[in-house]
Design an enzyme around this catalytic site. Sequence first.
Site, short mmCIF file in Angstrom:
data_model
loop_
_atom_site.label_atom_id
_atom_site.label_comp_id
_atom_site.label_asym_id
_atom_site.label_seq_id
_atom_site.Cartn_x
_atom_site.Cartn_y
_atom_site.Cartn_z
N GLY A 1 13.38 5.09 22.62
CA GLY A 1 13.49 6.25 21.75
C GLY A 1 12.18 7.00 21.61
N TYR B 1 23.62 -0.32 8.09
CA TYR B 1 22.23 -0.04 8.48
C TYR B 1 21.31 -1.13 7.97
CZ TYR B 1 17.71 2.32 8.82
OH TYR B 1 16.40 2.63 9.12
N ASN C 1 11.23 9.77 22.83
CA ASN C 1 11.29 11.21 23.08
C ASN C 1 11.23 12.05 21.81
OD1 ASN C 1 14.00 10.11 22.59
ND2 ASN C 1 14.70 12.22 22.86
N THR C 2 11.27 11.40 20.64
CA THR C 2 11.28 12.16 19.39
C THR C 2 10.72 11.33 18.24
OG1 THR C 2 12.71 13.52 17.95
CG2 THR C 2 13.61 11.43 18.72
N GLY C 3 10.44 11.98 17.12
CA GLY C 3 10.05 11.28 15.90
C GLY C 3 8.82 10.40 16.04
N ILE C 4 8.84 9.25 15.37
CA ILE C 4 7.68 8.37 15.38
C ILE C 4 7.48 7.74 16.76
CG2 ILE C 4 7.84 7.91 12.91
CD1 ILE C 4 8.92 5.15 13.56
N GLY C 5 8.55 7.62 17.54
CA GLY C 5 8.40 7.10 18.88
C GLY C 5 7.57 8.01 19.75
N SER D 1 12.84 -1.67 8.78
CA SER D 1 12.86 -0.73 7.66
C SER D 1 12.82 -1.51 6.35
CB SER D 1 14.12 0.13 7.71
OG SER D 1 14.31 0.85 6.50
#
Length: 323
Positions: free
Chosen positions: A45, A199, A47-51, A174
């Site tokens: 992951g 979740y 490609n976006t956000g914190i990654g 989380s």
Amino acid sequence: MISTPEIAAVVGVAGIALLILRSYNQGGSCHSKAKLHHKTVIITGGNTGIGKATAIDLAQRGARVILACRSESKGKEAVEDIIQQSGNSEVIFCPLDLASLQSVRDFADYVNEKEDRVDILLNNAGIMMCPYSKTQDGFEMQIGTNHFGHFLLTNLLLDKLKTCAPSRIINVSSLAHTMGKINFDDINSEKGYGSVAAYSQSKLANVLFTRELAKRLQGTAVTANSLHPGAVDTELQRHFSVRKFSFLNSLITPLIWLGFKTPKQGAQTSIFCAVDESLEGVSGKYFSDCREKTCAKQAYDDDVAKRLWHLSEELTGLSKKRD
């Protein structure tokens, strides 16, 4: 009909609450100057956000970075952006859909055959509080993507990580794990589904998996740690029901920046766990704001961790592969 004064009161209270959250949520930065030349990092992951923010930082440190993402178009676009921002051309995209065990196996086969080394595996990708759906293999989407996919991926890459030791495995969990419970009688939420409960179960699974994995890796110089990145304003929030209502969205969105971390801020603990010299040999721990923190009580249940491990082996087909 809500009156204007009532709206103003709601927005005011929300603003104060978010300011308090922001002051609590912004702490923790990775200050390590460690370089990663001749090291290879896999980020799911990425490609976006914190990654993506993590990928930029690790690329700037000289690492070869493999973005393991589902979307080819978004993955390749992120590669170009990361190369531009980091000045490091050793960033590549490889397809990985964690909701497909076959995709996980294909990705692991590619890495094991084509890549010389894997020094850091950062299991970052995830899905949060989505409507009920199932993966290609029949798992509830959140437990399937967040846990089972990463469980299989990690195990299939262990030999490569061991040959490159000292190496590190980082699992992004989380704070929601504190509300989690592993429902062995209905692991795929087929008897009843709550997006928050599912979740939280998947995030507890991340911590339990990390602790059991760390025990199994003792003596190998491969470490495994988990973390809470903080409340971060990323695409992970896309299933929040409040965002579906234009009226509430117009009120909340301008306030988000007050209480939530930016992706760069949210990436700090991932970066810390990946590079900080103080964590050499540290394994089976849980971190937040670049500091070790205490997990929820249920995350320390060794019997549950072992039971989850054996179930995960069975459901992902890993036990059959080893037999």
